[in-house]
Design a protein around this motif. Structure first.
Motif, PDB file in Angstrom:
ATOM      1  N   HIS A  98       0.770  -1.064   0.032  1.00 25.78           N
ATOM      2  CA  HIS A  98      -0.111   0.004   0.044  1.00 25.78           C
ATOM      3  C   HIS A  98       0.719   1.270  -0.018  1.00 25.78           C
ATOM      4  O   HIS A  98       0.499   2.417   0.353  1.00 25.78           O
ATOM      5  N   SER A  99       2.183   1.062  -0.514  1.00 28.50           N
ATOM      6  CA  SER A  99       2.833   2.209  -0.713  1.00 28.50           C
ATOM      7  C   SER A  99       2.386   3.060  -1.757  1.00 28.50           C
ATOM      8  O   SER A  99       1.532   2.488  -2.750  1.00 28.50           O
ATOM      9  N   ILE A 100       2.783   4.109  -2.188  1.00 22.57           N
ATOM     10  CA  ILE A 100       2.392   5.001  -3.356  1.00 22.57           C
ATOM     11  C   ILE A 100       3.549   5.142  -4.452  1.00 22.57           C
ATOM     12  O   ILE A 100       3.382   5.170  -5.644  1.00 22.57           O
ATOM     13  N   ASN A 101       4.780   5.175  -4.104  1.00 23.99           N
ATOM     14  CA  ASN A 101       5.889   5.131  -4.934  1.00 23.99           C
ATOM     15  C   ASN A 101       6.835   4.139  -4.950  1.00 23.99           C
ATOM     16  O   ASN A 101       7.993   4.263  -5.341  1.00 23.99           O
ATOM     17  N   GLY A 102       6.387   2.723  -5.082  1.00 29.93           N
ATOM     18  CA  GLY A 102       7.228   1.636  -5.223  1.00 29.93           C
ATOM     19  C   GLY A 102       8.183   1.322  -4.218  1.00 29.93           C
ATOM     20  O   GLY A 102       9.260   0.720  -4.397  1.00 29.93           O
ATOM     21  N   GLN A 103       7.814   1.722  -3.012  1.00 29.26           N
ATOM     22  CA  GLN A 103       8.802   1.473  -1.819  1.00 29.26           C
ATOM     23  C   GLN A 103       8.982   0.151  -1.520  1.00 29.26           C
ATOM     24  O   GLN A 103       9.956  -0.045  -0.901  1.00 29.26           O
ATOM     25  N   TRP A 375     -11.154   1.937  -7.175  1.00 31.42           N
ATOM     26  CA  TRP A 375     -10.069   1.746  -6.276  1.00 31.42           C
ATOM     27  C   TRP A 375      -8.763   1.774  -6.847  1.00 31.42           C
ATOM     28  O   TRP A 375      -7.859   2.218  -6.449  1.00 31.42           O
ATOM     29  N   ASP A 376      -8.709   0.747  -7.779  1.00 30.68           N
ATOM     30  CA  ASP A 376      -7.240   0.343  -8.552  1.00 30.68           C
ATOM     31  C   ASP A 376      -7.020   1.500  -9.511  1.00 30.68           C
ATOM     32  O   ASP A 376      -6.946   1.199 -10.731  1.00 30.68           O
ATOM     33  N   VAL A 377      -6.845   2.526  -8.857  1.00 29.90           N
ATOM     34  CA  VAL A 377      -6.525   3.610  -9.950  1.00 29.90           C
ATOM     35  C   VAL A 377      -5.290   4.483  -9.403  1.00 29.90           C
ATOM     36  O   VAL A 377      -4.921   4.015  -8.338  1.00 29.90           O
ATOM     37  N   PRO A 378      -4.634   5.070 -10.026  1.00 29.24           N
ATOM     38  CA  PRO A 378      -3.392   5.984  -9.647  1.00 29.24           C
ATOM     39  C   PRO A 378      -3.718   6.843  -8.537  1.00 29.24           C
ATOM     40  O   PRO A 378      -4.692   7.460  -8.382  1.00 29.24           O
ATOM     41  N   HIS A 379      -2.939   6.669  -7.520  1.00 29.55           N
ATOM     42  CA  HIS A 379      -2.939   7.536  -6.278  1.00 29.55           C
ATOM     43  C   HIS A 379      -1.771   8.362  -6.128  1.00 29.55           C
ATOM     44  O   HIS A 379      -0.867   7.960  -5.254  1.00 29.55           O
ATOM     45  N   PRO A 380      -1.709   9.760  -6.578  1.00 27.02           N
ATOM     46  CA  PRO A 380      -0.573  10.489  -6.371  1.00 27.02           C
ATOM     47  C   PRO A 380      -0.708  11.300  -5.000  1.00 27.02           C
ATOM     48  O   PRO A 380      -0.807  12.404  -4.796  1.00 27.02           O
TER      49      PRO A 380
END
Ligand code: FAD
Length: 519
Positions: A98-103, A375-380
């Motif tokens: 549930h990270s945002i940037n590939g962590q 839900w499964d959409v980009p989240h910036p």
């Protein structure tokens, strides 16, 4: 002896395979297959899934194998193989992605350990009723921790707003919500950890034992080890929750009230709320938003009718926990607290729900969004800690400036007390006693919106930098070493030293791009 035999076997086998002409990747996965009790997969679909996270903003796709461990020893075997292997490969633990940037990805050639999909050997939470703590697997989801502890009438004290996150994932960041002002973040509520370090050793750590490792790992962005067990503090669980929202049109008044409420930390429960959060409303659309179903559809809130300051409204959100037996006194306690606040008179909305329903509230919203394909959409997303002394500047510059009147998602805002954060942990907060979380939780349904929101995030960070607001990113994302050094500030030297001690080959959590910022 077992470990020595495993290492010797690993090296013997790897030499044999290499000599038979297999590629390094094939060799590696063969070794992982042979040594583990859990599962190893190189299936393309699984590799792709392991690289994708909630943010859906990046997918580097360099993972060569996904491991589903059956024990802490499995985790140790993989890390040890990486530590000893002649050619570099990275290892990243993935909680629930549930990270945002590939962590949680490796972002370079490596193996992802699916901690959140523990294999057959992984046991559920073990509750120690008398001692008031629970031992949980590092990949366990908080929702399962809650359900297991409630069977004993107990529950952890500090939460995140959403419970489908893994224990290891939130403890690597902080773990914050409306209880943080009083109990501190989740990392302030841990007694002990089992950690697989970057050398593949399994170490137990706590305040008194391997304390350097303990403090480094908490809020440590996965840099020093993989948490395989956490011992989490418990308290008696309430049965129900009074859940109250009230609107403000004036930002200063809103902040004054929020700050007053968090100053009551440490008071007896009867004299304070149990949870203090809030959100910003810059467009009426938000009233129908996923976190706002609370407002009654038969009683719609019109921003225009409330004389909003600069077109922006602020909503305070508080709760009071209680047992069925003291429902009457709870009303009195709530009234006594509300009397001290200065919200718009006609704007108080109250509901009453079981404790589990309150804690699991965002999951309900998730199900609704999933059913609509939203839900499964980009989240910036962008999460910032803003020092109290500059929150009004932030309001003027961002909420009433940069944002415009369309936010594409909720904006949370709530203050917390620095003295509830252990300064020895790796987590970074602003240099002031009180600071606010401001969370821009946006969804981008098309490429144009994604670009717009990404630019807006850059503008917000640029504004904070130029105005010297002294923000710190929560769930930080940077791409240069200098930015990371600035982020950690005084803590950088210690952070770096602990990295050299516990993960000298810099194998772990490369997706954070701290020691591999160029990837
Ligand atoms: P992942 O994304 O899988 O991993 C995150 C990082 O931790 C990676 O670097 C990974 O390598 C590392 N890691 C994972 N497991 C381990 C382990 N066992 N040991 C060591 N390192 C590990 N955060 C809050 O604080 N409060 C909130 O209210 C909140 N709400 C959220 C709501 C939603 C809908 C979402 C998507 C996120 C929210 N978050 C919140 C953020 C969340 O806490 C972080 O994204 C957290 O990292 C997610 O946990 P995860 O298990 O999915 O971690």
């Amino acid at each position: 002896i077992k470990n020595v035999v495993t290492i010797l076997l690993t090296f013997t086998i790897c030499r044999i395979i290499v000599s038979e002409g297999l590629t390094v990747d094939q060799t590696l996965t063969e070794i992982l297959h042979i040594g583990l009790e859990g599962e190893v997969s190189t299936e393309a679909a699984k590799l792709e899934a392991a690289s994708l996270d909630f943010g859906r903003l990046s997918s580097k796709g360099e993972t060569i194998a996904v491991v589903r461990p059956a024990s802490a020893n499995d985790v140790a075997r993989v890390v040890k193989a990486a530590y000893k292997w002649q050619q570099y490969f990275a290892v990243s633990a993935r909680g629930h992605g549930h990270s945002i940037n590939g962590q949680a990805d490796t972002r370079m050639k490596g193996v992802v350990i699916e901690m959140g999909k523990g294999g057959v050997g992984i046991k559920g939470p073990l509750v120690w009723e008398k001692e008031m703590y629970v031992d949980v697997w590092g990949g366990e989801l908080w929702i399962h921790v809650l359900k297991a502890t409630l069977e004993y009438g107990l529950a952890p004290m500090s939460w995140t707003d959403y419970l489908y996150l893994s224990v290891g994932g939130t403890l690597s960041n902080g773990g914050i919500s409306g209880q943080t002002f009083n109990h501190g973040p989740q990392i302030s509520n841990v007694f002990e950890l089992d950690v697989v370090t970057g050398k593949g050793e399994v170490l137990t750590c706590s305040e008194d034992r391997n304390s350097d490792l303990f403090h480094s790992v908490l809020g440590g962005l996965g840099q020093f080890g993989i948490i395989t067990r956490a011992r989490i503090a418990l308290q008696p669980a309430p049965q129900r929750v009074r859940w109250i929202r009230a609107l403000y049109s004036n930002f200063s008044t809103f902040c004054k009230d929020q700050e007053f409420l968090i100053s009551l930390h440490g008071k007896p429960a009867s004299q304070r709320f149990d949870y203090v959060e809030g959100f910003v409303i810059v467009d009426e659309g938000l009233i129908n938003n996923w976190r706002s179903s609370f407002f009654s559809p038969s009683n719609p809130v019109k921003i225009s009718s409330l004389n909003a300051d600069g077109g922006v409204l602020y909503c305070l959100e508080v709760t009071k926990n209680y047992h069925q037996g003291n429902a009457d006194s709870v009303d009195e306690e709530i009234q006594a607290l509300l009397k001290k606040l200065d919200f718009i008179d006609t704007s108080v909305f109250t509901t009453d729900v079981p404790y589990v329903d309150f804690l699991d509230r965002v999951h309900k919203a998730e199900l609704k969004l999933r059913s609509k394909g939203l839900w499964d959409v980009p989240h910036p997303w962008l999460n910032l800690f803003v020092p109290k002394s500059r929150i009004e500047d932030f309001d003027k510059g961002v909420f009433k400036g940069i944002l415009g009147n369309k936010t594409s998602g909720p904006i949370l805002i709530y203050p917390m007390n620095k003295n509830k954060w252990d300064h020895r942990s790796s987590a970074v907060t602003p240099d002031e006693e009180v600071f606010y979380l401001v969370a821009f939780l946006r969804s981008a349904l098309d490429a144009e919106t994604l670009e717009h929101l990404t630019n807006q995030n850059r503008q917000i960070l640029g504004f904070c930098h130029d105005s010297k607001i002294g923000v710190k990113q929560y769930l930080p994302h940077y791409t240069t070493m200098q930015e990371w050094m600035d982020h950690f500030g005084d803590k950088w030297t210690q952070f770096n030293a602990m990295k050299m001690q516990f993960d000298p080959q810099r194998i772990l959590a490369t997706g954070q791009r701290i020691f591999h910022f160029e990837v």
